[in-house]
Enzyme design. Structure first.
Site, PDB file in Angstrom:
ATOM      1  N   LYS A  22       0.835  -1.216   0.000  1.00 55.20           N
ATOM      2  CA  LYS A  22       0.000   0.000   0.000  1.00 55.20           C
ATOM      3  C   LYS A  22       0.864   1.257   0.000  1.00 55.20           C
ATOM      4  CE  LYS A  22      -1.953   1.447   4.062  1.00 55.20           C
ATOM      5  NZ  LYS A  22      -1.494   2.796   4.357  1.00 55.20           N
ATOM      6  N   ASN A  23       1.887   1.269   0.853  1.00 54.06           N
ATOM      7  CA  ASN A  23       2.657   2.498   1.000  1.00 54.06           C
ATOM      8  C   ASN A  23       3.602   2.761  -0.174  1.00 54.06           C
ATOM      9  OD1 ASN A  23       1.308   2.881   3.346  1.00 54.06           O
ATOM     10  ND2 ASN A  23       3.038   2.436   4.713  1.00 54.06           N
ATOM     11  N   ARG A  93      -6.131   9.519   3.003  1.00 53.65           N
ATOM     12  CA  ARG A  93      -5.328  10.200   4.006  1.00 53.65           C
ATOM     13  C   ARG A  93      -4.013  10.703   3.428  1.00 53.65           C
ATOM     14  NH1 ARG A  93      -6.224   6.835   8.668  1.00 53.65           N
ATOM     15  NH2 ARG A  93      -8.241   7.521   7.952  1.00 53.65           N
ATOM     16  N   CYS A 117      -5.428  11.860  12.012  1.00 51.18           N
ATOM     17  CA  CYS A 117      -6.011  10.540  11.822  1.00 51.18           C
ATOM     18  C   CYS A 117      -6.059   9.871  13.175  1.00 51.18           C
ATOM     19  CB  CYS A 117      -5.210   9.719  10.834  1.00 51.18           C
ATOM     20  SG  CYS A 117      -3.671   9.126  11.506  1.00 51.18           S
ATOM     21  N   ARG A 122      -1.202  14.501  11.929  1.00 48.18           N
ATOM     22  CA  ARG A 122      -0.300  14.092  10.841  1.00 48.18           C
ATOM     23  C   ARG A 122       0.163  15.368  10.120  1.00 48.18           C
ATOM     24  NH1 ARG A 122      -0.965   8.307   9.966  1.00 48.18           N
ATOM     25  NH2 ARG A 122       0.717   8.411   8.443  1.00 48.18           N
ATOM     26  N   PRO A 123       1.121  16.097  10.717  1.00 50.82           N
ATOM     27  CA  PRO A 123       1.546  17.360  10.113  1.00 50.82           C
ATOM     28  C   PRO A 123       2.240  17.139   8.770  1.00 50.82           C
ATOM     29  CG  PRO A 123       3.006  16.760  11.927  1.00 50.82           C
ATOM     30  CD  PRO A 123       1.886  15.763  11.922  1.00 50.82           C
ATOM     31  N   ILE A 124       2.198  18.158   7.896  1.00 49.31           N
ATOM     32  CA  ILE A 124       2.936  18.075   6.620  1.00 49.31           C
ATOM     33  C   ILE A 124       3.849  19.292   6.452  1.00 49.31           C
ATOM     34  CG2 ILE A 124       1.310  16.572   5.378  1.00 49.31           C
ATOM     35  CD1 ILE A 124       0.306  19.147   3.960  1.00 49.31           C
ATOM     36  N   ASP A 125       4.252  19.875   7.591  1.00 48.14           N
ATOM     37  CA  ASP A 125       5.102  21.075   7.534  1.00 48.14           C
ATOM     38  C   ASP A 125       6.403  20.821   6.753  1.00 48.14           C
ATOM     39  OD1 ASP A 125       5.393  19.378   9.879  1.00 48.14           O
ATOM     40  OD2 ASP A 125       7.011  20.699  10.490  1.00 48.14           O
ATOM     41  N   LEU A 126       6.965  19.611   6.891  1.00 54.99           N
ATOM     42  CA  LEU A 126       8.241  19.343   6.195  1.00 54.99           C
ATOM     43  C   LEU A 126       8.031  19.240   4.687  1.00 54.99           C
ATOM     44  CD1 LEU A 126       9.721  16.647   8.597  1.00 54.99           C
ATOM     45  CD2 LEU A 126      10.227  19.095   8.513  1.00 54.99           C
ATOM     46  N   ASP A 306       4.498   0.454  12.291  1.00 57.42           N
ATOM     47  CA  ASP A 306       3.320  -0.241  11.763  1.00 57.42           C
ATOM     48  C   ASP A 306       3.273  -1.712  12.200  1.00 57.42           C
ATOM     49  OD1 ASP A 306       2.514   2.064  10.556  1.00 57.42           O
ATOM     50  OD2 ASP A 306       3.113   1.498   8.532  1.00 57.42           O
ATOM     51  N   ARG A 398      -8.557  -0.918   5.002  1.00 58.24           N
ATOM     52  CA  ARG A 398      -7.684   0.106   4.407  1.00 58.24           C
ATOM     53  C   ARG A 398      -6.321  -0.445   4.005  1.00 58.24           C
ATOM     54  NH1 ARG A 398      -6.026   3.722   7.999  1.00 58.24           N
ATOM     55  NH2 ARG A 398      -4.606   4.322   6.368  1.00 58.24           N
TER      56      ARG A 398
HETATM   57  C1  UD1 Z   1       4.353   6.646   6.434  1.00 54.62           C
HETATM   58  C2  UD1 Z   1       3.466   5.437   6.248  1.00 54.62           C
HETATM   59  C3  UD1 Z   1       2.912   4.972   7.591  1.00 54.62           C
HETATM   60  C4  UD1 Z   1       4.040   4.758   8.603  1.00 54.62           C
HETATM   61  C5  UD1 Z   1       4.916   5.997   8.681  1.00 54.62           C
HETATM   62  C6  UD1 Z   1       6.138   5.818   9.578  1.00 54.62           C
HETATM   63  C7  UD1 Z   1       2.558   5.863   4.037  1.00 54.62           C
HETATM   64  C8  UD1 Z   1       1.348   6.137   3.204  1.00 54.62           C
HETATM   65  N1  UD1 Z   1       2.381   5.802   5.370  1.00 54.62           N
HETATM   66  O1  UD1 Z   1       3.517   7.691   6.922  1.00 54.62           O
HETATM   67  O2  UD1 Z   1       2.215   3.744   7.388  1.00 54.62           O
HETATM   68  O3  UD1 Z   1       3.462   4.522   9.873  1.00 54.62           O
HETATM   69  O4  UD1 Z   1       5.396   6.341   7.352  1.00 54.62           O
HETATM   70  O5  UD1 Z   1       6.894   4.750   9.149  1.00 54.62           O
HETATM   71  O6  UD1 Z   1       3.632   5.662   3.521  1.00 54.62           O
HETATM   72  N2  UD1 Z   1       6.162  14.515  10.622  1.00 54.62           N
HETATM   73  C9  UD1 Z   1       6.221  15.867  10.892  1.00 54.62           C
HETATM   74  N3  UD1 Z   1       6.115  16.752   9.850  1.00 54.62           N
HETATM   75  C10 UD1 Z   1       5.943  16.355   8.565  1.00 54.62           C
HETATM   76  C11 UD1 Z   1       5.887  14.967   8.302  1.00 54.62           C
HETATM   77  C12 UD1 Z   1       6.000  14.060   9.356  1.00 54.62           C
HETATM   78  O7  UD1 Z   1       6.351  16.279  12.041  1.00 54.62           O
HETATM   79  O8  UD1 Z   1       5.855  17.190   7.658  1.00 54.62           O
HETATM   80  C13 UD1 Z   1       6.280  13.523  11.746  1.00 54.62           C
HETATM   81  C14 UD1 Z   1       5.004  12.688  11.927  1.00 54.62           C
HETATM   82  O9  UD1 Z   1       4.065  13.331  12.745  1.00 54.62           O
HETATM   83  C15 UD1 Z   1       5.531  11.414  12.533  1.00 54.62           C
HETATM   84  C16 UD1 Z   1       6.933  11.269  11.919  1.00 54.62           C
HETATM   85  O10 UD1 Z   1       7.255  12.551  11.404  1.00 54.62           O
HETATM   86  O11 UD1 Z   1       5.673  11.548  13.930  1.00 54.62           O
HETATM   87  C17 UD1 Z   1       7.017  10.249  10.810  1.00 54.62           C
HETATM   88  O12 UD1 Z   1       6.070  10.564   9.811  1.00 54.62           O
HETATM   89  P1  UD1 Z   1       6.260  10.163   8.295  1.00 54.62           P
HETATM   90  O13 UD1 Z   1       7.518   9.386   8.126  1.00 54.62           O
HETATM   91  O14 UD1 Z   1       6.073  11.390   7.458  1.00 54.62           O
HETATM   92  O15 UD1 Z   1       5.034   9.193   8.064  1.00 54.62           O
HETATM   93  P2  UD1 Z   1       4.026   9.210   6.856  1.00 54.62           P
HETATM   94  O16 UD1 Z   1       4.741   9.451   5.580  1.00 54.62           O
HETATM   95  O17 UD1 Z   1       2.851  10.059   7.201  1.00 54.62           O
END
Ligand code: UD1
Length: 423
Positions: A22-23, A93, A117, A122-126, A306, A398
């Site tokens: 999926k990922n 998501r 979620c 689930r921030p996307i600031d980065l 996971d 999912r």
């Molecule tokens: C992906 C996987 C998810 C897995 C996770 C960690 C997908 C679709 N999902 O999620 O199944 O649990 O990796 O292995 O691939 N963070 C920030 N700012 C950002 C982005 C992330 O603070 O802009 C933080 C998140 O809150 C979290 C950590 O970084 O604590 C890791 O997140 P990230 O690696 O981005 O996970 P996802 O890509 O959302």
């Protein structure tokens, strides 16, 4: 109400194929936008998020249609829009992954802000700060992100933490940027390597995936390809833990131990025999399991968050106590209360959870709280006496194409009862 009915207590014995990841498939589907061509994607799991991604592609003017069970044909030659509706963004998501791809293809993109979620925020600031560094102007009004870039230029981006989604989004944007982009402190997950392999098959020049530095030589026109998605390592981990929980012997075709070595190491430490070869992984558990050293979740190559709930479920009847430490997401012990209903002994304190092995588990009505937490309930149910009824299956659906098909192939006594549709 749809539910699973699992009758535990018997050994597993059997083989199954592992579905596509999926990922991996979600960022790859976003990446098809970069090609302006036709892509044949094989090994696509039939999941709601995959259908939602296909609907996003169609809403942008592309064609996306299934051929046979697991092949998705995508044609992105005709892109007519750059906006994804709020409804579609809410359905999926990880819709944020489309931001970089649409921006690279169209020079602008409009998406609803993905909310939190069940695992917490689930921030996307980065993602956004990286896109800005590549030249995007981004505004965020009323929950809608509007990105525009007259010209994207490659440069060095240093991530403050190795986010999987941010690394993927920036790889896609960088393909459309002129010059060289270097992503430092990149995530190293196997799905990032799969995305690089897909992009390379389309003619992109991307290097370093699987290490902490990913380099993209952008600005090249990409072409279509035929590509097979990697097997899902978390689904494989689930079925290994199912065998550990119930005992018996299973063989998982297509599963690759190099993607799972932290999980297989723990299972071996607990007393399972795990062997790779013949195109898959075999797992045997004959005697009882023992507790293991502390399991701490961390970015790859650390122990995957996971797989935390799933492993915890497998160790509920082990001899001794195992400490878990969840370091990735805030809200990732929601399965604990449900496991407790089955007789598990687990104490949670902040990031830590201590599992003390019990002699027996008993079937109970339980509810899935999130995707992997739901799978964990099934893993525990296989080792419980009597019948477990698992509800709120939307979470499991999912991430698992057909959990009942797969666990039955492994010899489990499991059935699904669908909710009656309203008249
Ligand atoms: C992906 C996987 C998810 C897995 C996770 C960690 C997908 C679709 N999902 O999620 O199944 O649990 O990796 O292995 O691939 N963070 C920030 N700012 C950002 C982005 C992330 O603070 O802009 C933080 C998140 O809150 C979290 C950590 O970084 O604590 C890791 O997140 P990230 O690696 O981005 O996970 P996802 O890509 O959302």
């Amino acid at each position: 109400m749809s539910q699973l009915i699992i009758r535990g207590g018997s050994r597993l014995e059997g083989e199954t194929d592992i579905q596509g990841a999926k990922n991996s498939v979600l960022p790859i589907l976003a990446a098809t936008l970069l090609t302006a061509d036709q892509v044949e994607l094989r090994g696509c799991p039939r999941l709601r998020d995959v259908d939602a991604s296909a609907r996003i592609l169609r809403a942008l003017g592309c064609e996306a249609r299934w051929e046979g069970e697991n092949t998705l044909l995508v044609d992105t030659r005709q892109v007519q829009g750059c906006a994804v509706s709020d409804q579609l963004c809410r359905e999926m998501r990880s819709s944020a992954i489309f931001l970089g791809a649409i921006l690279a293809r169209c020079g602008q993109a409009e998406l609803s802000y993905p909310g939190g979620c069940e695992l917490g925020p689930r921030p996307i600031d980065l993602h956004l700060s990286g896109l800005r560094e590549l030249g995007a102007e981004i505004s965020d009004a009323g929950g809608v992100l509007r990105c525009r870039a007259s010209r994207l230029c490659g440069r060095e981006i240093v991530l403050s933490l190795p986010s999987v989604g941010a690394t993927e989004n920036l790889m896609l944007t960088a393909c459309g940027a002129s010059g060289i982009t270097t992503i430092a402190n990149a995530a190293r997950e196997p799905e990032i390597v799969d995305l690089q392999d897909f992009l390379t098959a389309c003619g992109a020049r991307v290097f370093g995936a699987g290490t902490s530095t990913v380099t993209v030589e952008g600005g090249r026109p990409l072409h279509g390809c035929t590509y097979t998605v990697m097997p899902d390592r978390i689904v494989a981990a689930t079925y290994l833990c199912a065998a550990a929980s119930a005992g018996g012997e299973v063989f998982l075709r297509r599963a690759r131990e190099e993607h799972l070595s932290t999980v297989t190491a723990v299972l071996r430490e607990a007393g399972c025999r795990v062997c790779s070869g013949r195109g898959g992984i075999a797992c045997t558990r004959e005697g009882g399991l023992s507790a293991v050293r502390p399991v701490r979740t961390a970015p790859y190559p650390g122990f995957p968050t996971d797989a935390q709930a799933i492993l915890m479920a497998a160790l509920l009847k082990s001899r001794g106590a195992t400490v878990f430490e969840e370091n990735m997401f805030e809200n990732r012990y929601r399965h604990v209360d449900e496991l407790t209903r089955m007789g598990a002994s687990i104490r949670v304190s902040g990031r830590a959870a201590v599992v003390s092995g019990v002699r027996s588990l008993r079937g109970a009505p339980v509810r899935c709280t999130d995707l992997r937490g739901g799978a964990a309930l099934c893993v525990a149910a296989l080792a419980a006496e009597g019948e477990t009824l698992v509800s709120e299956l939307c979470h499991i659906d999912r991430g698992y194409e057909d959990l009942v098909r797969d666990l039955r192939a492994l010899g489990a006594n499991i059935a699904r009862e669908e909710a009656e549709l309203p008249a």
